[in-house]
Design an enzyme around this catalytic site. Sequence first.
Site, mmCIF file in Angstrom:
data_model
loop_
_atom_site.group_PDB
_atom_site.id
_atom_site.type_symbol
_atom_site.label_atom_id
_atom_site.label_comp_id
_atom_site.label_asym_id
_atom_site.label_seq_id
_atom_site.Cartn_x
_atom_site.Cartn_y
_atom_site.Cartn_z
ATOM 1 N N ASP A 1 46.128 2.235 43.066
ATOM 2 C CA ASP A 1 46.716 1.452 44.026
ATOM 3 C C ASP A 1 45.911 1.563 45.355
ATOM 4 O O ASP A 1 45.178 2.617 45.586
ATOM 5 C CB ASP A 1 48.251 1.693 43.997
ATOM 6 C CG ASP A 1 48.858 0.633 44.727
ATOM 7 O OD1 ASP A 1 48.339 -0.513 44.724
ATOM 8 O OD2 ASP A 1 49.959 0.756 45.323
ATOM 9 N N GLU B 1 41.513 -1.243 47.865
ATOM 10 C CA GLU B 1 40.463 -1.917 48.400
ATOM 11 C C GLU B 1 39.497 -1.251 49.414
ATOM 12 O O GLU B 1 38.100 -1.601 49.278
ATOM 13 C CB GLU B 1 41.214 -2.891 49.585
ATOM 14 C CG GLU B 1 42.174 -3.930 48.594
ATOM 15 C CD GLU B 1 43.570 -3.119 48.456
ATOM 16 O OE1 GLU B 1 44.227 -3.602 47.240
ATOM 17 O OE2 GLU B 1 43.972 -2.187 48.969
ATOM 18 N N ASP C 1 50.734 -7.983 45.794
ATOM 19 C CA ASP C 1 52.186 -8.020 46.193
ATOM 20 C C ASP C 1 52.383 -9.512 46.565
ATOM 21 O O ASP C 1 52.802 -9.729 47.662
ATOM 22 C CB ASP C 1 52.243 -6.993 47.517
ATOM 23 C CG ASP C 1 51.932 -5.511 47.256
ATOM 24 O OD1 ASP C 1 52.207 -5.303 45.890
ATOM 25 O OD2 ASP C 1 51.644 -4.802 47.999
#
Length: 801
Positions: A399, A402, A467
């Site tokens: 997670d 990025e 999300d």
Amino acid sequence: MISLRFRLAFVVVLFSSVAQAATYQSHQVLDNKLQLQTDEYAVSLSFKSQGAVEVVYQKSGLKQLPSFALVAPELSLVASLNEQPQQLEFATEQLTVRVNKSPFQLSFYRGNELILAEEKGFFAYETMRGFRFKLQDDEKLLGTGQRVVGMDRRGQRLPLYNKASYGYTTEAQQMYFGLPAVMSSEKYLVLFDNSASGFVDLGKTEKEVLQFEAVAGRTAYIVMAAPTYPKLIEEYVTVTGKQPLPPRWALGNFASRFGYRTEAETRAIVDKFAAEDFPLDAVVLDLYWFGPDIQGHMGNLAWDKKAFPNPKGMISDFKAKGVNTVLITEPFVLSTSTRWDEAVQAKALATDLAGKAKTFDFYFGNTGLVDVFSTEGTSWFEGIYNELAEYGVAGWWGDLGEPEVHPSDAIHSIGTADEIHNVYGHRWAELVYQNRLEKQPEQRPMIMMRSGFAGSQRFGMIPWTGDVSRSWDGLKPQVELALQMGLLGLAYTHSDLGGFAGGEVFDKEMYIRWLQYGVFQPVYRPHAQEQIAPEPVLHDKETKDILREYVKLRYRLTPYNYTLAYQNSSTGMPLMRPLFFENEADTSLIANKDSYLWGDAFLVTPVTAAGVKSVPVQLPAGVWLDYWTGKAHQGGKTIEQPTDLTTLPVLVRAGSFVPMVPAVQSLKDYSSRQLELHYYHDQSISQAKGHMYEDDGKSPDSLSKGQYELLTFSAAAKGKSLAFELNRTGLGYTGMPKQRETTLVVHQLAKPATALVNGQALSWVNSAAELVAGSAYFDAKKQQVLLKLNWDQAKARVVLE
């Protein structure tokens, strides 16, 4: 064909840029590469496949980074070279590069058709470098990764900087995957092999110019060309890497939320699925497995033994039930975490300009970031994965990759944050994939990641769309997002079913519609913030009763879905396919982001608004049958397909074979010994073919070693006769059934006078319950012929007449 206007415009550009363009000086062919020297820079051309050529510009003093996109950057194929006074031609049978000597300029041809040409071509300044290409007037452009901007992305200027997009709905220009690749309706694809922060301008600033720009990074691009879109995708995955087969259990149902806080809660939810008769194959643990609350613990990456006193026992118990445990991990190590000093001493973190571990603040606390590019960072992170694997963890969830926060002055071993930002998640996935294969060589890695780069699919990456808002507007863009990612190799892109972010009141209809759609999505994983339960087993009886049948349908379709995985791993063909694949001459189909094909057989249109009684469905050519009622529709038009809360709008293509099996509680118990083979008949279909892929569901080298079985099916109609051939090929695999009790179900067929299997007549019975091998039954209400046979290694022939 290319327009005359484009050809003339290309010539005008060619001669109007004489004063500013470089001039050819010399060339040589070395190691199958055409190496060119101009008065401004060197250029290298090398074919990576018959339909893909890499172009690398090198200007003195301009820092270059390695290729991250290419599976084998050093590989170059033999190509022919033809020299003429004013140009060179470097070519394979599928693609030709013409090099204009003065002014220096490259153009690309499929046969004699000009498909792409540099405009100014390469440019480089102190803070910007990139490329410019000429666009055709009517050209449509796809790609660039996760965006909610429509399918045709021409006219957009889009950032190339992977970034979280919390709570997005029907518009988002910048998201988790900003892929530097563009696919054209002219059936070429251009990939910019550059990892730095930048932009891609798809005719926004200048209508007829495609421009890529970045602040740093590799000055290289790859042009690919093919006669069809599927073949173009195959070229792309040939040079960037093919997705390995996932473990079969990854196609099952997941229990997932943000998040299970204790071992007792996790055990209870797994038991709840079994008690409510919902199949289950995985449970996902979010960040509470290493800390009691959201902030202050990221980086611990060790079990919180107060909340999870016996994780090894818990995971072992789940495994015995066929439920695999997936753990979240993040690349951030908080300075308050138990591993901070360890990470600093190991030199595992990105540094600041003084060479010390770089710290910065973000939502979860004061933190450092693992340098996944360095030997030290890789070794340290691998050690943690090795520790966790000892507990029996089966899947890995990366997670915030990025990375979600990535200061420009963070220094990695190969460059600054802005130079390598977009490949951080890509390199992280590679680290986990290679580590797991090395330590568990008999087990396919399962790696779920939120961010990556071109070619990340070769590390088994399973992306999701982040999300998303828990709302109808969050559901609306999910088809667009998945289709666009599938065009660029990332075919397992899926959504948090039911939506993730926000939502204080349970919207039952929206929730049901999203989970129905999930059946025909690559991964079935409801996931959300915990104020509303994401798990269907925690809702009311009607919700459970509707969704139980859909989850079981997902399990019954496992052989079909697993075959789609095989097709993807073999050719790059996405599991979810856009309608424009059906009629490539009709570019208007590119705009359709409401419907899609699940494999070749199913046409799916998710319901994305409340109270809908029907949905418009644009039918490709052929005959399409309503999956629920069998009603036939002639293709080539738009219909209104009825729907209610229990029926997702799904059509089946006439002439399709759909293999199915009985639903099981877990794919640990999967078997195709009892096989249902559904054939969707229509009198317009005279010939049809299908296949089904089977292996042991876990070995990483099933495909490379040929340790699989391919079941093939064919149908031929002539007059009143309908004949089927069933065949089995391949080397086989451990656990392969020697014989399959096969029920052939022929839809939309009147009762035949006779049914023969290998020349032997079958006896007719009065109900489906009476079916045994050697018998047949006609269901007059459903207009179905059912017959049963024991199908062994030999070819089987069935004739109905």
